[in-house]
Motif scaffolding. Structure first.
Motif, PDB file in Angstrom:
ATOM      1  N   GLU A  17       0.836  -1.193   0.000  1.00 28.53           N
ATOM      2  CA  GLU A  17       0.000   0.000   0.000  1.00 28.53           C
ATOM      3  C   GLU A  17       0.878   1.252   0.000  1.00 28.53           C
ATOM      4  O   GLU A  17       1.925   1.288   0.655  1.00 28.53           O
ATOM      5  N   ARG A  18       0.451   2.255  -0.714  1.00 34.40           N
ATOM      6  CA  ARG A  18       1.198   3.512  -0.734  1.00 34.40           C
ATOM      7  C   ARG A  18       1.316   4.108   0.664  1.00 34.40           C
ATOM      8  O   ARG A  18       2.335   4.708   1.015  1.00 34.40           O
ATOM      9  N   SER A  19       0.280   3.940   1.448  1.00 36.64           N
ATOM     10  CA  SER A  19       0.267   4.526   2.788  1.00 36.64           C
ATOM     11  C   SER A  19       1.406   3.989   3.652  1.00 36.64           C
ATOM     12  O   SER A  19       1.904   4.689   4.536  1.00 36.64           O
ATOM     13  N   ALA A  20       1.818   2.741   3.394  1.00 36.68           N
ATOM     14  CA  ALA A  20       2.921   2.158   4.163  1.00 36.68           C
ATOM     15  C   ALA A  20       4.239   2.875   3.889  1.00 36.68           C
ATOM     16  O   ALA A  20       5.170   2.816   4.699  1.00 36.68           O
ATOM     17  N   LEU A  21       4.316   3.571   2.753  1.00 35.49           N
ATOM     18  CA  LEU A  21       5.510   4.337   2.393  1.00 35.49           C
ATOM     19  C   LEU A  21       5.329   5.815   2.702  1.00 35.49           C
ATOM     20  O   LEU A  21       6.186   6.636   2.353  1.00 35.49           O
ATOM     21  N   GLY A  22       4.213   6.150   3.325  1.00 36.13           N
ATOM     22  CA  GLY A  22       3.936   7.545   3.613  1.00 36.13           C
ATOM     23  C   GLY A  22       3.470   8.317   2.390  1.00 36.13           C
ATOM     24  O   GLY A  22       3.588   9.549   2.340  1.00 36.13           O
ATOM     25  N   LEU A  23       2.929   7.586   1.398  1.00 37.48           N
ATOM     26  CA  LEU A  23       2.498   8.201   0.149  1.00 37.48           C
ATOM     27  C   LEU A  23       0.990   8.060  -0.020  1.00 37.48           C
ATOM     28  O   LEU A  23       0.357   7.195   0.589  1.00 37.48           O
ATOM     29  N   SER A  24       0.417   8.914  -0.859  1.00 32.86           N
ATOM     30  CA  SER A  24      -1.019   8.887  -1.114  1.00 32.86           C
ATOM     31  C   SER A  24      -1.274   8.720  -2.604  1.00 32.86           C
ATOM     32  O   SER A  24      -0.342   8.705  -3.427  1.00 32.86           O
ATOM     33  N   SER A  25      -2.539   8.636  -2.959  1.00 34.75           N
ATOM     34  CA  SER A  25      -2.913   8.496  -4.360  1.00 34.75           C
ATOM     35  C   SER A  25      -2.578   9.744  -5.162  1.00 34.75           C
ATOM     36  O   SER A  25      -2.544   9.713  -6.401  1.00 34.75           O
ATOM     37  N   LEU A  83      16.683  15.816  -0.312  1.00 30.29           N
ATOM     38  CA  LEU A  83      15.541  15.031  -0.799  1.00 30.29           C
ATOM     39  C   LEU A  83      15.197  13.853   0.098  1.00 30.29           C
ATOM     40  O   LEU A  83      14.487  12.929  -0.336  1.00 30.29           O
ATOM     41  N   GLU A  84      15.656  13.875   1.342  1.00 22.70           N
ATOM     42  CA  GLU A  84      15.432  12.709   2.217  1.00 22.70           C
ATOM     43  C   GLU A  84      13.950  12.376   2.383  1.00 22.70           C
ATOM     44  O   GLU A  84      13.599  11.200   2.558  1.00 22.70           O
ATOM     45  N   GLN A  85      13.079  13.360   2.336  1.00 24.33           N
ATOM     46  CA  GLN A  85      11.645  13.124   2.514  1.00 24.33           C
ATOM     47  C   GLN A  85      10.944  12.784   1.202  1.00 24.33           C
ATOM     48  O   GLN A  85       9.742  12.525   1.211  1.00 24.33           O
ATOM     49  N   ARG A  86      11.694  12.784   0.122  1.00 23.25           N
ATOM     50  CA  ARG A  86      11.086  12.558  -1.194  1.00 23.25           C
ATOM     51  C   ARG A  86      11.613  11.318  -1.908  1.00 23.25           C
ATOM     52  O   ARG A  86      10.978  10.840  -2.855  1.00 23.25           O
ATOM     53  N   VAL A  87      12.753  10.817  -1.494  1.00 22.20           N
ATOM     54  CA  VAL A  87      13.337   9.605  -2.094  1.00 22.20           C
ATOM     55  C   VAL A  87      13.265   8.478  -1.082  1.00 22.20           C
ATOM     56  O   VAL A  87      13.738   8.617   0.054  1.00 22.20           O
ATOM     57  N   ILE A  88      12.680   7.370  -1.478  1.00 19.82           N
ATOM     58  CA  ILE A  88      12.467   6.233  -0.583  1.00 19.82           C
ATOM     59  C   ILE A  88      13.310   5.046  -1.058  1.00 19.82           C
ATOM     60  O   ILE A  88      13.217   4.635  -2.218  1.00 19.82           O
ATOM     61  N   PHE A  89      14.120   4.516  -0.167  1.00 16.32           N
ATOM     62  CA  PHE A  89      14.926   3.329  -0.452  1.00 16.32           C
ATOM     63  C   PHE A  89      14.216   2.097   0.107  1.00 16.32           C
ATOM     64  O   PHE A  89      13.877   2.052   1.294  1.00 16.32           O
ATOM     65  N   ASP A 119       6.075  19.059  -7.191  1.00 20.40           N
ATOM     66  CA  ASP A 119       6.344  18.698  -5.797  1.00 20.40           C
ATOM     67  C   ASP A 119       5.677  17.391  -5.383  1.00 20.40           C
ATOM     68  O   ASP A 119       6.058  16.793  -4.374  1.00 20.40           O
ATOM     69  N   HIS A 120       4.688  16.916  -6.150  1.00 17.18           N
ATOM     70  CA  HIS A 120       3.971  15.689  -5.790  1.00 17.18           C
ATOM     71  C   HIS A 120       4.679  14.429  -6.282  1.00 17.18           C
ATOM     72  O   HIS A 120       4.225  13.324  -6.021  1.00 17.18           O
ATOM     73  N   VAL A 121       5.781  14.588  -6.978  1.00 17.45           N
ATOM     74  CA  VAL A 121       6.509  13.438  -7.530  1.00 17.45           C
ATOM     75  C   VAL A 121       7.458  12.872  -6.478  1.00 17.45           C
ATOM     76  O   VAL A 121       8.158  13.619  -5.780  1.00 17.45           O
ATOM     77  N   ARG A 122       7.488  11.553  -6.365  1.00 18.51           N
ATOM     78  CA  ARG A 122       8.385  10.868  -5.435  1.00 18.51           C
ATOM     79  C   ARG A 122       9.206   9.815  -6.185  1.00 18.51           C
ATOM     80  O   ARG A 122       8.768   9.309  -7.224  1.00 18.51           O
ATOM     81  N   LEU A 123      10.366   9.469  -5.640  1.00 15.20           N
ATOM     82  CA  LEU A 123      11.248   8.477  -6.233  1.00 15.20           C
ATOM     83  C   LEU A 123      11.410   7.307  -5.288  1.00 15.20           C
ATOM     84  O   LEU A 123      11.759   7.498  -4.113  1.00 15.20           O
ATOM     85  N   VAL A 124      11.155   6.095  -5.774  1.00 11.09           N
ATOM     86  CA  VAL A 124      11.290   4.880  -4.973  1.00 11.09           C
ATOM     87  C   VAL A 124      12.344   3.980  -5.628  1.00 11.09           C
ATOM     88  O   VAL A 124      12.199   3.585  -6.791  1.00 11.09           O
ATOM     89  N   LEU A 125      13.397   3.674  -4.888  1.00  5.66           N
ATOM     90  CA  LEU A 125      14.486   2.831  -5.375  1.00  5.66           C
ATOM     91  C   LEU A 125      14.446   1.497  -4.644  1.00  5.66           C
ATOM     92  O   LEU A 125      14.624   1.448  -3.421  1.00  5.66           O
ATOM     93  N   VAL A 126      14.220   0.426  -5.392  1.00  4.76           N
ATOM     94  CA  VAL A 126      14.124  -0.916  -4.819  1.00  4.76           C
ATOM     95  C   VAL A 126      15.374  -1.697  -5.203  1.00  4.76           C
ATOM     96  O   VAL A 126      15.629  -1.934  -6.386  1.00  4.76           O
TER      97      VAL A 126
END
Length: 214
Positions: free
Chosen positions: A25-33, A90-96, A65-72
């Motif tokens: 779920e996006r919410s688990a990453l702190g993200l929304s629709s 970008l610590e609050q915008r890039v998710i590892f 500003d609504h764009v986020r980056l997720v690196l898996v």
């Protein structure tokens, strides 16, 4: 004349099952629709050019500003990449996402990026395409899977301005994003399913047994 290339393929049914079992779920990453998620899957190694992806993203997020980056992924450059993200603020915008399988994360992505300097036929790319993600890839010539503006976008390797432009195009054009994702899925079903790979090996074995290939 004695070489036959059988390209990689993926098991579409198995992928769907794994995505169901590993649903995220996006919410688990702190993200929304409302967030637009750029995703990448692969090892944190130099050839993947994640530093270029992060640099390009840093330019895109200034305007969107609504764009986020997720690196898996995982790998030796993790600390270096995290340091780059911190330096850019970008610590609050890039998710590892480290040490996890990617199956459940593909459906969360709006856009999948393969920013590598060079790359074979990527299984991660095929999985993203099968998940109907709009994909951006790099290539010095004709890409083995993606046809530019048909089932994805193709840019030159190591070209950050082109990557920024490609990301911006997909962020701004929801219809194009959907079209590329649907065409990507159709490409995998038609040309890169595991059934196609199995048929190719079967035909090769039959040719050998029949004496057509020695």
């Amino acid at each position: 004349r004695k070489i036959l290339l059988i390209k990689n393929g993926i098991d579409l049914c198995a992928l769907q099952k794994k995505q169901g079992h590993q649903h995220k779920e996006r919410s688990a990453l702190g993200l929304s629709s409302n967030h637009f998620i750029i995703g990448a899957v692969g090892r944190f190694v130099p050839v993947k050019l994640y530093d270029h992806l992060i640099a390009a993203y840093a330019q895109v997020v200034k305007k969107y500003d609504h764009v986020r980056l997720v690196l898996v992924g995982m790998g030796p450059l993790e600390d270096t990449l995290r340091a780059q993200v911190k330096e850019l603020g970008l610590e609050q915008r890039v998710i590892f996402i480290v040490g996890e399988q990617a199956y459940g994360y593909y459906p969360l992505m709006d856009c999948f990026v393969l920013s590598s300097l060079q790359e074979g036929l990527s299984i991660a790319l095929l999985e993203a395409m099968a998940s109907k993600r709009a994909c951006i890839v790099t290539s010095d010539g004709t890409h083995p899977v993606i046809e530019d503006h048909v089932n994805g976008l193709v840019i030159s390797p190591s070209n950050i301005p082109q990557l920024v432009a490609a990301l911006t195009t997909i962020v701004e054009n929801g219809d194009l994003k959907a079209q590329l994702g649907n065409n990507a899925h159709a490409t995998v079903v038609e040309k890169f399913s595991l059934d196609r790979v199995a048929d190719a090996y079967g035909n090769l074995i039959d040719s050998v047994l029949d004496g057509e290939i020695k």
